[in-house]
Write a protein that holds these residues in place. Sequence first.
Motif, PDB file in Angstrom:
ATOM      1  N   PHE A  66       1.000  -1.351  -0.018  1.00  0.00           N
ATOM      2  CA  PHE A  66      -0.152  -0.024   0.157  1.00  0.00           C
ATOM      3  C   PHE A  66       0.736   1.360  -0.057  1.00  0.00           C
ATOM      4  O   PHE A  66       2.110   1.238   0.582  1.00  0.00           O
ATOM      5  N   GLY A  67       0.312   2.529  -0.296  1.00  0.00           N
ATOM      6  CA  GLY A  67       1.096   3.641  -0.354  1.00  0.00           C
ATOM      7  C   GLY A  67       0.405   4.441  -1.536  1.00  0.00           C
ATOM      8  O   GLY A  67       0.279   5.532  -1.137  1.00  0.00           O
ATOM      9  N   GLY A  99      10.249  -0.785 -15.912  1.00  0.00           N
ATOM     10  CA  GLY A  99      11.126  -1.568 -14.909  1.00  0.00           C
ATOM     11  C   GLY A  99      10.049  -2.589 -14.329  1.00  0.00           C
ATOM     12  O   GLY A  99       9.088  -2.887 -14.944  1.00  0.00           O
ATOM     13  N   PRO A 100      10.476  -3.050 -13.070  1.00  0.00           N
ATOM     14  CA  PRO A 100       9.649  -4.185 -12.482  1.00  0.00           C
ATOM     15  C   PRO A 100       8.446  -3.578 -12.095  1.00  0.00           C
ATOM     16  O   PRO A 100       8.025  -2.430 -11.737  1.00  0.00           O
ATOM     17  N   SER A 101       7.265  -4.273 -11.959  1.00  0.00           N
ATOM     18  CA  SER A 101       6.049  -3.715 -11.623  1.00  0.00           C
ATOM     19  C   SER A 101       6.051  -3.655  -9.993  1.00  0.00           C
ATOM     20  O   SER A 101       7.123  -4.197  -9.423  1.00  0.00           O
ATOM     21  N   HIS A 102       4.903  -3.098  -9.625  1.00  0.00           N
ATOM     22  CA  HIS A 102       4.576  -2.770  -8.224  1.00  0.00           C
ATOM     23  C   HIS A 102       4.642  -4.144  -7.503  1.00  0.00           C
ATOM     24  O   HIS A 102       5.574  -4.242  -6.468  1.00  0.00           O
ATOM     25  N   CYS A 103       4.107  -5.158  -7.725  1.00  0.00           N
ATOM     26  CA  CYS A 103       4.361  -6.377  -7.216  1.00  0.00           C
ATOM     27  C   CYS A 103       5.727  -7.137  -7.277  1.00  0.00           C
ATOM     28  O   CYS A 103       6.053  -7.622  -6.272  1.00  0.00           O
ATOM     29  N   GLU A 104       6.200  -6.847  -8.374  1.00  0.00           N
ATOM     30  CA  GLU A 104       7.621  -7.589  -8.257  1.00  0.00           C
ATOM     31  C   GLU A 104       8.570  -6.733  -7.505  1.00  0.00           C
ATOM     32  O   GLU A 104       9.640  -7.539  -6.833  1.00  0.00           O
TER      33      GLU A 104
END
Length: 110
Positions: A66-67, A99-104
């Motif tokens: 979260f954020g 770049g990497p996703s939020h979950c990654e």
Amino acid sequence: MRVRLALLSVFAVVLSACTTAAVASNPLQARWNGKSAGSFFAANGPQFSDTAGSGGTTVYIWRGGFGRATPCVVELTVGKDYTIKTIRTVSDRIDPKGGPSHCEKTLDAD
């Protein structure tokens, strides 16, 4: 001779159907498939919900990171031995810069 070759072919097909190893198709699967669900929850916090799945599996929904607007939501299918069989992204944010996703990022899968 043809009968032996046919039987050998059938045996090879049957034997290949018995494999259960899942090939990782994304960084989350590469990071977490085959690992203990306990280590996942210890590192990232408890599940949001769980449901009994087929064949003695349990399907967990985890939410975190979260954020900003959209949290990371993943679905984990866990076997009887408490190892992660599959992990699937339900809700994620893609990095607009590639770049990497939020979950990654959240689940340290990059």
